[in-house]
Scaffold this active site. Structure first.
Site, PDB file in Angstrom:
ATOM      1  N   LYS A   1      35.093  39.847  50.841  1.00 55.68           N
ATOM      2  CA  LYS A   1      35.342  39.089  49.617  1.00 55.68           C
ATOM      3  C   LYS A   1      34.003  38.460  49.226  1.00 55.68           C
ATOM      4  CE  LYS A   1      39.074  36.003  48.156  1.00 55.68           C
ATOM      5  NZ  LYS A   1      39.480  36.625  46.906  1.00 55.68           N
TER       6      LYS A   1
HETATM    7  N1  PMP Z   1      42.778  41.901  46.083  1.00 58.53           N
HETATM    8  C1  PMP Z   1      41.797  41.136  45.566  1.00 58.53           C
HETATM    9  C2  PMP Z   1      40.706  41.797  44.804  1.00 58.53           C
HETATM   10  C3  PMP Z   1      41.822  39.750  45.745  1.00 58.53           C
HETATM   11  O1  PMP Z   1      40.857  38.997  45.223  1.00 58.53           O
HETATM   12  C4  PMP Z   1      42.900  39.157  46.449  1.00 58.53           C
HETATM   13  C5  PMP Z   1      42.965  37.669  46.623  1.00 58.53           C
HETATM   14  N2  PMP Z   1      42.198  37.235  47.685  1.00 58.53           N
HETATM   15  C6  PMP Z   1      43.883  40.000  46.985  1.00 58.53           C
HETATM   16  C7  PMP Z   1      43.794  41.363  46.776  1.00 58.53           C
HETATM   17  C8  PMP Z   1      45.013  39.453  47.785  1.00 58.53           C
HETATM   18  O2  PMP Z   1      44.557  39.026  49.024  1.00 58.53           O
HETATM   19  P1  PMP Z   1      45.286  37.847  49.809  1.00 58.53           P
HETATM   20  O3  PMP Z   1      46.708  38.243  49.933  1.00 58.53           O
HETATM   21  O4  PMP Z   1      44.596  37.805  51.115  1.00 58.53           O
HETATM   22  O5  PMP Z   1      45.105  36.628  48.993  1.00 58.53           O
END
Ligand code: PMP
Length: 304
Positions: free
Chosen positions: A155
């Site tokens: 991320k």
């Molecule tokens: N895909 C992207 C591109 C994201 O930014 C997020 C949010 N973090 C998610 C999926 C979902 O991830 P999570 O369930 O860990 O929040």
């Protein structure tokens, strides 16, 4: 926003400021997380969801993003988070944003040897997308950034320009959200959330090889579907055309929670109403995340 964690300590939010020459501000050289805290009014408790998993992913992001070894251990990060949330003293749902970033005020690309720091803020945060009547989405003309363009599974702040472009396109066209295809021209995910499809009683989601972010909520949904409903999720490529003939579609993510999709590119999904399985999974997910299901108390960290 009352207090932030900045330069090693908790300070009033207004004091947490970076200079305009900061490397991360200029080049997007940081890695971050998005974590939710749910206020459980009945129990008068704030529950932070999957805290350890978020910091494990942050640690992976620092490695993939060529940052130095994190200066805080996972246990330190958990403690800083709980302390900061407690200090902010919100009695409502919140969003927690930790960022490891290249803090040096320096012109020039490159990652090695550039100073780093860690900061975090907490903000009140309700629903990011509609979770009751469902949302309308488009398939974006922007592709999800490929593993050949940035490390997969991390991320990284800079790569969210790609997500922002897709979201902006969707909003400009009057939709609520976008679905991005991968470089393989098959379905990847939303701009900030993972996608699930229900077809003929099967629950299907794109595999990590579609260069999706390995969502923590995605794993929660797969676990709950199997344990609570006896439905095993199939991870496989989804072609764009399959979206239009799906019985149900929904997004999931820390921000999105479980957000039903009722329309893609102006075409109704199923009956055009929130799907039955989506509704069930939504209720089960919220109970677990809000600390209301004794079976899943190890998913949440109490603050008070
Ligand atoms: N895909 C992207 C591109 C994201 O930014 C997020 C949010 N973090 C998610 C999926 C979902 O991830 P999570 O369930 O860990 O929040």
């Amino acid at each position: 926003m009352k207090y932030a964690f900045f330069k090693g300590k908790i300070v009033p939010f207004s004091e947490a400021k970076i200079g305009i020459m900061t490397h991360a501000f200029n080049y997007g050289t940081g890695v971050f997380e998005g974590i939710r805290g749910y206020w459980n009014a009945e129990k008068e408790q704030m529950y932070i969801v999957k805290l350890r998993e978020h910091y494990e992913r942050l640690e992976r992001s620092t490695k993939l993003g060529l940052m130095s070894t994190m200066k805080y251990s996972l246990a330190d990060l958990e403690k800083i988070t709980v302390d900061l949330v407690r200090k902010n003293d919100y009695r409502e749902d919140i969003y927690i944003r930790p960022i490891y970033y290249k803090s040096q005020e320096k012109i020039g690309l490159g990652l090695i040897g550039v100073d780093e720091d860690f900061c975090m803020f907490v903000s009140p945060f309700g629903a990011y997308l509609d979770i009751s009547k469902g949302i309308r989405v488009c398939v974006s003309s922007w592709w999800r950034i490929s593993a050949k363009s940035a490390p997969q599974g991390a991320k990284i702040n800079g790569t969210y320009f790609n997500s922002s472009l897709a979201k902006a396109e969707a909003l400009n066209k009057g939709y609520d959200e976008a679905i991005l295809l991968s470089h393989q021209k098959t379905v990847a995910e939303g701009s900030g959330e993972n996608l699930f499809m229900v077809k003929d009683g099967k629950l299907i989601t794109p595999p990590l090889s579609e260069t999706i972010l390995p969502g923590i909520t995605r794993v929660c949904i797969m676990t709950l579907a199997e344990k609570e409903l006896g439905i095993k999720t199939t991870e496989r490529q989804i072609k764009q055309d399959e979206l239009y003939t799906a019985d149900e579609l929904f997004f999931c993510g820390t921000g999105a929670q479980v957000s039903p999709i009722i329309d893609v590119d102006g075409k109704k999904i199923g009956s055009g109403q929130v799907g039955e399985l989506t509704k069930k999974l939504q209720a089960i997910y919220f109970a677990a995340a809000r600390g209301d299901n004794p079976k899943y108390m190890d998913w949440v960290t109490p603050v008070y």
